[in-house]
Write a protein that holds these residues in place. Structure first.
Motif, PDB file in Angstrom:
ATOM      1  N   LYS A  47       0.830  -1.208   0.000  1.00 41.36           N
ATOM      2  CA  LYS A  47       0.000   0.000   0.000  1.00 41.36           C
ATOM      3  C   LYS A  47       0.860   1.251   0.000  1.00 41.36           C
TER       4      LYS A  47
ATOM      5  N   HIS B  57     -11.170  -2.990   4.895  1.00 41.76           N
ATOM      6  CA  HIS B  57     -10.324  -3.032   3.699  1.00 41.76           C
ATOM      7  C   HIS B  57      -9.311  -1.896   3.676  1.00 41.76           C
TER       8      HIS B  57
ATOM      9  N   LYS C 102      -5.654  -2.347   2.235  1.00 46.07           N
ATOM     10  CA  LYS C 102      -5.491  -2.753   0.836  1.00 46.07           C
ATOM     11  C   LYS C 102      -5.286  -1.517  -0.044  1.00 46.07           C
TER      12      LYS C 102
ATOM     13  N   ARG D  85      -5.629  -1.025  -3.534  1.00 45.91           N
ATOM     14  CA  ARG D  85      -6.493  -0.740  -4.682  1.00 45.91           C
ATOM     15  C   ARG D  85      -7.764  -1.581  -4.587  1.00 45.91           C
ATOM     16  N   VAL D  86      -8.808  -1.011  -3.985  1.00 45.90           N
ATOM     17  CA  VAL D  86     -10.056  -1.735  -3.827  1.00 45.90           C
ATOM     18  C   VAL D  86     -11.215  -0.941  -4.425  1.00 45.90           C
ATOM     19  N   TYR D  87     -12.164  -1.677  -4.951  1.00 48.75           N
ATOM     20  CA  TYR D  87     -13.351  -1.141  -5.618  1.00 48.75           C
ATOM     21  C   TYR D  87     -14.522  -1.878  -4.983  1.00 48.75           C
ATOM     22  N   ILE D  88     -15.293  -1.175  -4.146  1.00 45.15           N
ATOM     23  CA  ILE D  88     -16.289  -1.816  -3.293  1.00 45.15           C
ATOM     24  C   ILE D  88     -17.691  -1.399  -3.707  1.00 45.15           C
TER      25      ILE D  88
ATOM     26  N   SER E  74     -10.692   3.160  -3.320  1.00 50.33           N
ATOM     27  CA  SER E  74      -9.593   3.581  -2.453  1.00 50.33           C
ATOM     28  C   SER E  74      -8.841   4.757  -3.065  1.00 50.33           C
TER      29      SER E  74
ATOM     30  N   VAL F 273      -6.741  -4.418  -9.526  1.00 51.74           N
ATOM     31  CA  VAL F 273      -7.754  -3.891  -8.618  1.00 51.74           C
ATOM     32  C   VAL F 273      -8.556  -5.046  -8.027  1.00 51.74           C
ATOM     33  N   GLU F 274      -8.783  -4.999  -6.728  1.00 54.18           N
ATOM     34  CA  GLU F 274      -9.611  -6.014  -6.078  1.00 54.18           C
ATOM     35  C   GLU F 274     -11.063  -5.551  -6.065  1.00 54.18           C
ATOM     36  N   HIS F 275     -11.928  -6.303  -6.747  1.00 54.08           N
ATOM     37  CA  HIS F 275     -13.350  -6.011  -6.754  1.00 54.08           C
ATOM     38  C   HIS F 275     -13.998  -6.700  -5.554  1.00 54.08           C
ATOM     39  N   ILE F 276     -14.647  -5.918  -4.708  1.00 55.40           N
ATOM     40  CA  ILE F 276     -15.280  -6.463  -3.500  1.00 55.40           C
ATOM     41  C   ILE F 276     -16.788  -6.330  -3.643  1.00 55.40           C
TER      42      ILE F 276
END
Length: 411
Positions: free
Chosen positions: A81, A264, A267, A269-272, A315, A348-351
């Motif tokens: 991060k 989160h 983390k 790079r997160v896309y929630i 994020s 990117v982590e898609h949540i």
């Protein structure tokens, strides 16, 4: 055929010597390990049976290894991060420098000072609104937006009054200072700058102090552009861990949203949001028509996974990425599709968090009773709370976490 000679490695060292060095290193390692390895007290060992001692020793070693693995993973995530953040800050600085070269010295100086003075906060929530949505904004101010300490008027009074003075500013200031949460209604300006519509927003902002004005011309078909400018503007103004976009006809529980994001926080790079993959509508005249439908393959294909547009969070690194690359990011007709497309090809982590897309009562009530309270509620049939001006108070009463929840929730 002569006598075979020892082969040499590429650097000129004999293979035989390589074998010797390896064996010597092995024995040296064994000696060092035996020298420093903790030896238990023989008296204590006599008190424990060999079987129990071996079991305890194996258990201790397993627990110690798992603990070290967990700590190592946390360190790696933190470093990832930090590195990602530094990279994005460098890119943002380069972009800002490029933009400043085209600006006047006064503008450049002010822009630099603003970047240095950015306030560090937990998250920024931008409530996307329009000129015609005054009653929607008031319904939010009266329900889930934190209010001033002396603001105790009931919802029926709000509906019958057109001149109600809200003590909203105190609540927002307290929210910023105590929780690091920024909330603003997000709006641009009309095609005729300084016209009656802009003056009405100016007067409303003077009253409530809860707007973020964008350098953007309002229009329904400009939502992708507005979303892009919102994230760019918010990143330039506040240094937040997360940036949220929410529609002005959605009910939100701020405490639950904060708790969701806090999970989160480490983390990069997160896309929630509530992830979906709806059909690409190429037929003209229908709602959500996609003029560039041909880019998505054959007729009947679906979009890639993206968060539904009622509410989602990204994020800091992703918001910075949008800001840095805003001039070359393609905008589709639907803003939620546009946002999802900007992250295709990125790490990117898609949540997929379904607490962000609960239905209104009774759905939100059942989930709360089951121990899964909702972060956001709306009606899918209306893409928001149906008749939100009239029903937001009822939804808040039945789906809300309680007006004091945000103040008692730690992130």
């Amino acid at each position: 055929m002569g006598v075979s000679r020892p082969q040499k490695a590429a650097n000129g060292v004999s293979t035989r010597w390589v074998y010797v060095f390896c064996i010597a290193s092995f024995f040296l390692g064994v000696v060092v390990i035996n020298r420093f390895w903790a030896i238990p007290d023989p008296l204590d060992r006599d008190k424990v049976s060999p079987e129990k001692h071996r079991s305890e020793e194996a258990s201790f070693q397993t627990g110690d290894i798992l603990s070290q693995v967990s700590q190592t993973h946390d360190v790696i995530m933190t470093l990832d991060k930090t590195i990602s953040s530094l990279e994005m800050q460098l890119a943002a600085a380069r972009a800002a420098k490029g933009d400043s070269e085209e600006a006047s010295p006064v503008v450049t100086k002010l822009g630099t000072e603003n970047l240095k003075a950015r306030r560090k906060v937990f998250f920024v929530m931008g409530i996307i609104t329009a000129f015609s949505s005054r009653k929607r904004r008031d319904s939010i101010r009266e329900t889930w937006m934190p209010k001033g300490l002396e603001h105790k008027k009931n919802y029926s009074t709000f509906l019958s009054s057109t001149s109600l003075w809200f003590e909203i500013g105190d609540g927002l200031l307290k929210l910023e200072n105590e929780k690091g949460i920024i909330m603003r209604f997000v709006i641009g300006h009309s095609a005729t700058a300084g016209g009656v519509l802009d003056r009405a927003i100016d007067a409303e902002d003077e009253q409530h102090k809860d707007f973020l004005r964008l350098n953007h011309i309002e229009g329904y078909h400009e939502l992708s552009s507005k979303t892009q400018i919102y994230f760019s503007t918010a990143v330039a103004k506040w240094d937040a861990d997360f940036y949220i976009k929410v529609d002005d006809d959605v009910h939100v529980n701020l405490g639950m949203v904060g708790s969701t994001l806090a999970r989160h926080r480490s983390k990069p790079r997160v896309y929630i949001g509530c992830m979906k993959s709806g059909p690409v509508l190429g037929q003209k005249g229908v709602k959500y028509h996609e003029p560039e439908y041909w880019k998505f393959g054959e007729e009947g294909n679906k979009y890639f996974r993206h968060a539904t547009g009622q509410i989602y969070a990204i994020s800091k690194d992703l918001a910075t990425y949008i800001s840095v690359n805003r001039h070359i990011l393609h905008r589709y007709a639907n803003e939620d599709v546009s946002l999802g497309s900007w992250f295709i090809g990125l790490d990117v982590e898609h949540i997929d968090d379904r607490s962000l897309c609960c239905g209104t009562a009774p759905d939100c009530e059942w989930k709360a009773q089951a121990g899964n309270p909702c972060a956001a509620s709306f009606d899918w049939s209306c893409s928001g709370v149906c008749k939100s001006v009239e029903r937001m108070g009822e939804v808040h009463q039945r789906c809300g976490e309680g007006d004091e929840a945000i103040w008692h929730t730690s992130f």
